[in-house]
Design a protein around this motif. Sequence first.
Motif, mmCIF file in Angstrom:
data_model
loop_
_atom_site.group_PDB
_atom_site.id
_atom_site.type_symbol
_atom_site.label_atom_id
_atom_site.label_comp_id
_atom_site.label_asym_id
_atom_site.label_seq_id
_atom_site.Cartn_x
_atom_site.Cartn_y
_atom_site.Cartn_z
ATOM 1 N N GLN A 50 12.982 17.695 4.829
ATOM 2 C CA GLN A 50 12.334 16.395 4.633
ATOM 3 C C GLN A 50 13.147 15.609 3.616
ATOM 4 O O GLN A 50 13.550 16.152 2.594
ATOM 5 N N VAL A 51 13.367 14.337 3.913
ATOM 6 C CA VAL A 51 14.039 13.470 2.945
ATOM 7 C C VAL A 51 13.004 12.546 2.307
ATOM 8 O O VAL A 51 11.866 12.460 2.754
ATOM 9 N N ARG A 52 13.435 11.852 1.277
ATOM 10 C CA ARG A 52 12.518 10.939 0.587
ATOM 11 C C ARG A 52 12.081 9.813 1.519
ATOM 12 O O ARG A 52 12.897 9.232 2.231
ATOM 13 N N ASN A 53 10.802 9.512 1.450
ATOM 14 C CA ASN A 53 10.288 8.342 2.155
ATOM 15 C C ASN A 53 10.487 7.117 1.251
ATOM 16 O O ASN A 53 11.042 7.230 0.150
ATOM 17 N N ASP A 54 10.025 5.970 1.688
ATOM 18 C CA ASP A 54 10.210 4.770 0.871
ATOM 19 C C ASP A 54 9.241 4.700 -0.307
ATOM 20 O O ASP A 54 9.373 3.809 -1.155
ATOM 21 N N TYR A 55 8.314 5.635 -0.413
ATOM 22 C CA TYR A 55 7.522 5.792 -1.636
ATOM 23 C C TYR A 55 8.312 6.563 -2.696
ATOM 24 O O TYR A 55 7.926 6.615 -3.848
ATOM 25 N N GLY A 56 9.387 7.239 -2.256
ATOM 26 C CA GLY A 56 10.222 8.007 -3.175
ATOM 27 C C GLY A 56 9.894 9.478 -3.236
ATOM 28 O O GLY A 56 10.424 10.193 -4.083
ATOM 29 N N THR A 57 9.049 9.961 -2.305
ATOM 30 C CA THR A 57 8.669 11.372 -2.298
ATOM 31 C C THR A 57 9.123 12.048 -1.009
ATOM 32 O O THR A 57 9.284 11.390 0.019
ATOM 33 N N ARG A 58 9.317 13.360 -1.066
ATOM 34 C CA ARG A 58 9.725 14.132 0.113
ATOM 35 C C ARG A 58 8.482 14.677 0.801
ATOM 36 O O ARG A 58 8.166 15.868 0.719
ATOM 37 N N GLU A 59 7.784 13.780 1.485
ATOM 38 C CA GLU A 59 6.564 14.136 2.202
ATOM 39 C C GLU A 59 6.167 12.955 3.070
ATOM 40 O O GLU A 59 6.796 11.904 3.021
ATOM 41 N N PHE A 60 5.106 13.148 3.863
ATOM 42 C CA PHE A 60 4.530 12.044 4.604
ATOM 43 C C PHE A 60 3.804 11.141 3.625
ATOM 44 O O PHE A 60 3.032 11.609 2.794
ATOM 45 N N GLY A 61 4.061 9.845 3.712
ATOM 46 C CA GLY A 61 3.345 8.851 2.923
ATOM 47 C C GLY A 61 2.540 7.983 3.871
ATOM 48 O O GLY A 61 3.088 7.358 4.773
ATOM 49 N N GLY A 62 1.242 7.968 3.707
ATOM 50 C CA GLY A 62 0.357 7.285 4.642
ATOM 51 C C GLY A 62 0.471 5.771 4.649
ATOM 52 O O GLY A 62 1.124 5.158 3.803
ATOM 53 N N ALA A 63 -0.222 5.188 5.619
ATOM 54 C CA ALA A 63 -0.239 3.738 5.804
ATOM 55 C C ALA A 63 -0.841 3.048 4.585
ATOM 56 O O ALA A 63 -1.835 3.506 4.033
ATOM 57 N N ALA A 64 -0.243 1.941 4.181
ATOM 58 C CA ALA A 64 -0.742 1.170 3.039
ATOM 59 C C ALA A 64 -0.232 -0.264 3.097
ATOM 60 O O ALA A 64 0.425 -0.740 2.178
ATOM 61 N N PRO A 65 -0.515 -0.990 4.198
ATOM 62 C CA PRO A 65 -0.031 -2.369 4.248
ATOM 63 C C PRO A 65 -0.737 -3.231 3.210
ATOM 64 O O PRO A 65 -1.866 -2.932 2.814
ATOM 65 N N PRO A 66 -0.090 -4.281 2.759
ATOM 66 C CA PRO A 66 -0.730 -5.165 1.789
ATOM 67 C C PRO A 66 -2.024 -5.768 2.369
ATOM 68 O O PRO A 66 -2.073 -6.077 3.565
ATOM 69 N N PRO A 67 -3.043 -5.943 1.547
ATOM 70 C CA PRO A 67 -4.279 -6.566 2.033
ATOM 71 C C PRO A 67 -4.008 -7.933 2.656
ATOM 72 O O PRO A 67 -3.253 -8.738 2.100
ATOM 73 N N GLY A 68 -4.573 -8.160 3.834
ATOM 74 C CA GLY A 68 -4.442 -9.441 4.507
ATOM 75 C C GLY A 68 -3.136 -9.661 5.232
ATOM 76 O O GLY A 68 -2.892 -10.751 5.751
ATOM 77 N N ASP A 69 -2.268 -8.651 5.316
ATOM 78 C CA ASP A 69 -0.958 -8.802 5.962
ATOM 79 C C ASP A 69 -1.027 -8.615 7.474
ATOM 80 O O ASP A 69 -0.018 -8.659 8.150
ATOM 81 N N GLY A 70 -2.216 -8.384 8.004
ATOM 82 C CA GLY A 70 -2.368 -8.188 9.442
ATOM 83 C C GLY A 70 -2.097 -6.755 9.831
ATOM 84 O O GLY A 70 -1.765 -5.909 8.990
ATOM 85 N N PRO A 71 -2.232 -6.449 11.120
ATOM 86 C CA PRO A 71 -2.008 -5.070 11.576
ATOM 87 C C PRO A 71 -0.529 -4.691 11.521
ATOM 88 O O PRO A 71 0.336 -5.494 11.840
#
Length: 179
Positions: free
Chosen positions: A108-129
């Motif tokens: 596993q490589v780093r995700n864009d959260y900076g961790t070597r794991e699955f990082g769940g969905a977290a779109p900005p509030p109001g940014d649409g689907p």
Amino acid sequence: MSEQARRPLPHDFHPPVAAFTVVSDDVSEGAPLKEDQVFDGGNLSPHLRWEGFPEGTKSFAVSCYDPDAPTGSGFWHWTVFDIPASVTELPRGAGSGDFAGLPQGAVQVRNDYGTREFGGAAPPPGDGPHRYVFTVYAVDQEKLEADADSSPAVVGFNLRFHAIGRAQLIGTYENPAAG
């Protein structure tokens, strides 16, 4: 068609390869992700199972990418590779940071959260689907030319030249505007 629906997927720029099938007990095509797959709701990678991959497959890679993130370059939520060809299923939570659900040798490589794991969905509030593209790649070599310190972009670069098949499953998630 919304602006987000037009944003390309990372493999849209790769050569065509054989298609195969990926299914999940947790993600349904085009449907909202379960709370388990949300960053602050469980943060668990979904169950994935694949079949029909091309002959000559020597390993697999799996990624989760949000092309709709407001970054200009999308957002990588998960990248794992060097999954042995004998493994055709990952259980829910396989992408945890302790690597307990991954087969021996998977990286596993780093995700864009900076961790070597699955990082769940977290779109900005109001940014649409947002779309969450789970892709399984059939790879023509047992070990991809990357390591745990590689970025998802480097893994993608290597997959461009070594993927012989691809399967995808797209879930969605929207974080409503605060009201």
